[in-house]
Write an enzyme that holds these catalytic residues in place. Structure first.
Site, short mmCIF file in Angstrom:
data_model
loop_
_atom_site.label_atom_id
_atom_site.label_comp_id
_atom_site.label_asym_id
_atom_site.label_seq_id
_atom_site.Cartn_x
_atom_site.Cartn_y
_atom_site.Cartn_z
N HIS A 1 0.84 -1.20 0.00
CA HIS A 1 0.00 0.00 0.00
C HIS A 1 0.88 1.26 0.00
O HIS A 1 0.62 2.21 -0.75
CB HIS A 1 -0.92 -0.04 1.23
CG HIS A 1 -1.81 1.13 1.39
ND1 HIS A 1 -2.86 1.39 0.54
CD2 HIS A 1 -1.82 2.12 2.33
CE1 HIS A 1 -3.48 2.50 0.95
NE2 HIS A 1 -2.87 2.95 2.02
N GLN B 1 3.97 1.56 -1.07
CA GLN B 1 4.64 1.69 -2.37
C GLN B 1 3.66 2.23 -3.43
O GLN B 1 4.05 3.03 -4.27
CB GLN B 1 5.21 0.34 -2.81
CG GLN B 1 6.37 -0.14 -1.97
CD GLN B 1 7.60 0.76 -2.09
OE1 GLN B 1 7.90 1.30 -3.14
NE2 GLN B 1 8.31 0.91 -0.99
N ASP B 2 2.42 1.79 -3.36
CA ASP B 2 1.40 2.32 -4.28
C ASP B 2 1.24 3.83 -4.10
O ASP B 2 1.15 4.57 -5.08
CB ASP B 2 0.05 1.65 -4.04
CG ASP B 2 -0.04 0.26 -4.62
OD1 ASP B 2 0.80 -0.09 -5.46
OD2 ASP B 2 -0.98 -0.47 -4.24
N HIS B 3 1.22 4.26 -2.85
CA HIS B 3 1.10 5.70 -2.57
C HIS B 3 2.27 6.46 -3.18
O HIS B 3 2.07 7.52 -3.79
CB HIS B 3 1.04 5.96 -1.06
CG HIS B 3 -0.34 5.97 -0.50
ND1 HIS B 3 -1.16 7.06 -0.55
CD2 HIS B 3 -1.04 5.00 0.12
CE1 HIS B 3 -2.32 6.78 0.03
NE2 HIS B 3 -2.27 5.52 0.43
#
Length: 103
Positions: free
Chosen positions: A78, A80-82
């Protein structure tokens, strides 16, 4: 429940990435109003936040590179997605601001 390992670095990624995206959005809004100095300042803030997020990520990468086992959790994915979304959003915000300047 035990606190996840590396929580501080992971939360740093999420927090600073979210801040970067917010600053970039504010930069676009300023440019939309013709406030280009304010837009540039917001983008400078966004880039500073991205640097802080990268520092959090680098701390995790350094640990893994030195042989420490880094557990990949949903929270880390999550985070890393941000970061990736914030980087993309900041790049696009720069383009939008340039378009408003050329108007």
């Amino acid at each position: 429940m035990e606190e996840p390992k590396n929580l501080q670095a992971i939360m740093g990624l999420i927090t600073h990435s979210g801040n970067a995206k917010s600053c970039a959005m504010e930069g676009i809004q300023e440019a939309k109003q013709g406030n280009f100095k304010a837009a540039d300042k917001k983008m400078e803030e966004a880039h500073n936040e991205l640097e802080n997020a990268h520092n959090s990520q680098t701390s995790l990468l350094s640990k893994e590179a030195s042989g420490e086992n880094i557990e990949i959790t949903l929270l880390m994915v999550h985070a890393q997605d941000h970061l990736m979304n914030a980087i993309t959003f900041c790049d696009l915000a720069e383009e939008f601001i340039d378009l408003y300047k050329d108007k």
